[in-house]
Write a protein that holds these residues in place. Structure first.
Motif: not given
Ligand SMILES: O=C(O)C1=C[C@@H](OP(=O)(O)O)[C@@H](O)[C@H](O)C1
Ligand SMILES: C=C(OP(=O)(O)O)C(=O)O
Length: 452
Positions: A380-401
């Motif tokens: 759960d990441v959102t972009e702000t005007g000058d950066g990122l807000v990152i709210r940790p969530r349990p993650l799963r596998g997948g392709i990381f481009h």
């Protein structure tokens, strides 16, 4: 040729990592060292240089203009800063032999910010046209500060009105130089580029930054320190000058015998590995004094839950098993953002990464890419005007481009240590600054070099 179809199954850590990782030389120091050595009035040495796509492109670009850069295996034992013996300093080195700079020449900048910004001012000193081109992304990265400044300082630059690559600098054998105003809010490399060649301009150079906040100030300090070490007289805001004004006096540069520090930004994924697995990683030869932005990791990763110790073995980061979110302005150390974002996605609280709007113009739009890729794994990441807000969530596998961005690839590897099934697309893109990344990563996980 980039193979985007290849994915690299990021290895999952079976437990706490415990390793010593020798990281290759700094990209930023190597490429400044090459430029300054090429502009010197006598031959010089670069020991333990980084050999990666960005630095090989820099060397090739200088060679194309007539500079001699020879691979050597010397037995000389150059001293390192502080007088300590340098264990590998007698190993492979580059001998740089300055020569009259010539055109016509062609320079491939790849997607190296340092090459596309630092070499056009060098080309202005050549005696003929020097054509610059690079990867598709290089056409989108800002260059107007360098182009406009060179014109104001007396150079003829043909950029087809684009203010970007591809372009030709019609070198006239010398450049008048003098005072110039630029807006370097999109890249500190505009300032560094003009200062690095400035001592060789007839009137030296005075660069005044006008515009929004200047990013990556430690990289400008690196430029200033390396210029002074090469004998240049440099006035800076920090040495009592006006804010946002840097001045390099015209004069000859000395050939140096330079031992390149390890790349502390490339140490980041390995330190992050200790943090996210609750393990321990030592980076040997961590400099006691440095202008590299990676040195800020000692503070940042401590705040995020690690414990750092700098001693004669190097920097050791020990994970405590807890990872905390962080609220931090990364404007001075923007290139650390992808690695910090990866750790933040695994933390126990929210993070706010601020001051890095200019990352939208790096190797890729790093804010968009990090948001999309971490969210693609369930984050759960959102972009702000000058950066990122990152709210940790349990993650799963997948392709990381990875968007041909070395730091996206290493960020994906960090996540893959603790999230099963992460596959990093085109891990070979790490060759921009760290060609042996997959091997170094595997060796770290096997505990190679770990204390007995
Ligand atoms: O001068 C340098 O060596 C660098 C300056 C910074 O560029 P920006 O100021 O464009 O961020 C940094 O991000 C880049 O990796 C290297
Ligand atoms: C921004 C970076 O590179 P460049 O020198 O191409 O700007 C980087 O290495 O993170």
């Amino acid at each position: 040729m980039t193979d985007h179809t290849t994915v690299w199954p990021a290895p999952l850590a079976s437990g706490a990592v415990d390793a010593t990782v020798t990281v290759p030389g700094s990209k930023s120091v190597t490429n400044r060292g090459l430029v300054l050595a090429a502009l010197a009035s006598e031959p010089g040495w670069l020991r333990r240089p980084l050999r990666s796509r960005d630095t090989l492109l820099m060397a090739e670009g200088l060679r194309a203009m007539g500079v001699g850069i020879e691979e050597t295996v010397s037995s000389s034992s150059a001293p390192v800063a502080g007088g300590r013996a340098a264990p590998e300093a007698g190993g492979e080195a580059w001998r740089v032999i300055p020569a009259g700079l010539h055109g016509p020449a062609g320079v491939d900048v790849g997607n190296a910010g340092t090459v596309m910004r630092f070499l056009p001012p060098v080309a202005a000193l050549a005696d003929g046209p020097v054509h610059f081109d690079g990867d598709k992304r290089s056409h989108e990265r800002p260059l107007h500060g360098v182009i406009d400044a060179l014109r104001a300082l007396g150079a003829r630059v043909d950029d087809g009105g684009r203010g970007a690559l591809p372009l030709t600098v019609h070198g006239g054998g010398s450049l008048t130089g003098g005072a110039v105003e630029i807006d370097a809010s999109s890249s500190s490399q505009f300032v560094s580029a003009l200062l690095l060649s400035g001592a060789r301009f007839n009137q030296g150079v005075e660069v005044r930054h006008t515009g929004g906040p200047l990013p990556s100030i430690p990289h400008i300090r690196m430029t200033v320190e390396m210029l002074r070490a090469a004998g240049a007289q440099v006035d800076t805001p920090e040495s009592g000058g006006e804010p946002n004004v840097w001045r390099v006096t015209a004069g000859a540069l000395l050939g140096r015998d330079l031992v390149v520090e390890p790349d502390l930004s490339n140490a980041q994924p390995f330190l992050a590995a200790a943090l996210v697995t609750g393990g321990r990683v030592t980076i040997p030869d961590w400099p006691a004094h440095t202008t590299q932005p990676g040195d800020a990791l000692r503070e940042i990763f401590t705040e995020m839950g690690g414990r750092c110790e700098l001693d004669e073995h190097g920097l050791t980061l020990t994970g405590t098993g807890r990872i905390h979110g962080i609220d931090v302005d990364l404007s001075e150390v923007g290139e650390l953002t992808p690695g910090i974002a990866a750790v933040a996605a695994l933390a126990d609280s929210e993070s706010r990464l601020r001051g890095v709007a200019h990352l939208r113009l790096h190797e890729t739009d790093r804010l968009a890419a990090l948001t999309k890729e971490i969210n693609g794994l369930g984050g759960d990441v959102t972009e702000t005007g000058d950066g990122l807000v990152i709210r940790p969530r349990p993650l799963r596998g997948g392709i990381f481009h990875t968007y041909e961005d070395h730091r996206l690839a290493t960020a994906g590897a960090v996540l893959g240590l603790v999230v099963e099934g992460v596959e990093v697309e085109n891990v070979a893109t790490t060759a921009k600054t760290l060609p042996d990344f997959p091997e170094l990563w595997s060796a770290m996980l096997e505990g190679d070099g770990a204390r007995g």
